[in-house]
Design a protein around this motif. Structure first.
Motif, short mmCIF file in Angstrom:
data_model
loop_
_atom_site.label_atom_id
_atom_site.label_comp_id
_atom_site.label_asym_id
_atom_site.label_seq_id
_atom_site.Cartn_x
_atom_site.Cartn_y
_atom_site.Cartn_z
N ILE A 136 34.21 48.85 40.03
CA ILE A 136 33.59 48.53 38.73
C ILE A 136 32.37 47.64 38.95
O ILE A 136 31.30 47.87 38.37
N ASN A 164 41.50 42.89 33.31
CA ASN A 164 42.93 43.16 33.27
C ASN A 164 43.53 43.08 34.68
O ASN A 164 44.56 42.43 34.88
N ASN A 165 42.89 43.71 35.65
CA ASN A 165 43.40 43.70 37.03
C ASN A 165 43.39 42.29 37.61
O ASN A 165 44.36 41.87 38.26
N GLY A 207 44.41 47.87 42.85
CA GLY A 207 43.88 47.02 41.78
C GLY A 207 42.55 46.37 42.12
O GLY A 207 41.58 46.47 41.36
N SER A 221 46.00 40.06 35.75
CA SER A 221 47.34 40.52 36.14
C SER A 221 47.70 40.05 37.54
O SER A 221 48.83 39.62 37.79
N ASN A 222 46.73 40.13 38.47
CA ASN A 222 47.00 39.65 39.83
C ASN A 222 47.28 38.16 39.85
O ASN A 222 48.16 37.69 40.57
N LEU A 243 39.71 48.93 42.61
CA LEU A 243 39.10 49.32 41.34
C LEU A 243 38.15 48.25 40.81
O LEU A 243 37.08 48.55 40.27
N VAL A 244 38.54 46.99 40.97
CA VAL A 244 37.68 45.89 40.55
C VAL A 244 36.35 45.96 41.30
O VAL A 244 35.28 45.87 40.70
N GLN A 246 36.82 45.86 30.86
CA GLN A 246 38.17 45.49 30.42
C GLN A 246 39.17 45.70 31.56
O GLN A 246 40.03 44.85 31.80
N GLN A 247 39.03 46.81 32.28
CA GLN A 247 39.93 47.08 33.42
C GLN A 247 39.75 46.03 34.51
O GLN A 247 40.73 45.59 35.11
N LEU A 248 38.53 45.60 34.75
CA LEU A 248 38.26 44.58 35.76
C LEU A 248 39.02 43.30 35.43
O LEU A 248 39.76 42.77 36.27
#
Length: 119
Positions: free
Chosen positions: A93, A6-7, A86, A10-11, A89-90, A2-4
């Motif tokens: 992950i 989202n980042n 961001g 968002s970018n 982190l991607v 989900q974070q992947l």
């Protein structure tokens, strides 16, 4: 995961072109052996390729690897907010899922992020 997403989404929205409605496509395909060999992966393992494509501001080709480095920014903080973590982190992950990631882009022609994950 989900974070992947989202980042990345968002970018795509943050780095949209002025006056252009942002468009984001998320698609999948089975990765070819050639694609996996390009990363030094095991061609006997099946991977899925998830790619995220946008029509944003893009970036020059020479930054396609560095954008995943911690705190690396293509723009100043007064141009675009953010920590520079961001995409780091991607990548982390993707690494944690034993996958690979790459980016391709052109200035004012958008960006395409390729994520390869074992099935």
């Amino acid at each position: 995961m989900q974070q992947l997403f989202n980042n990345l989404i968002s970018n795509s929205i943050k780095y949209k072109r002025e006056g252009i409605t942002p468009e984001i496509q998320i698609e999948t395909s089975e990765a070819t052996q050639e694609e996996i060999l390009e990363f030094g992966g095991d061609p006997d393992i099946k991977y899925i390729n998830i790619f995220i494509v946008d029509n944003g501001i893009g970036f020059a080709k020479e930054f396609s690897v560095r954008i995943f480095d911690p705190f690396y920014r293509l723009h100043t903080a007064d141009q675009y907010s953010g920590s520079g973590l961001g995409l780091t982190l991607v990548k982390k992950i993707v690494d944690n899922h034993h996958g690979f990631i790459k980016a391709s882009s052109e200035i004012n022609a958008g960006t395409k992020i390729y994520i390869y994950l074992p099935l």
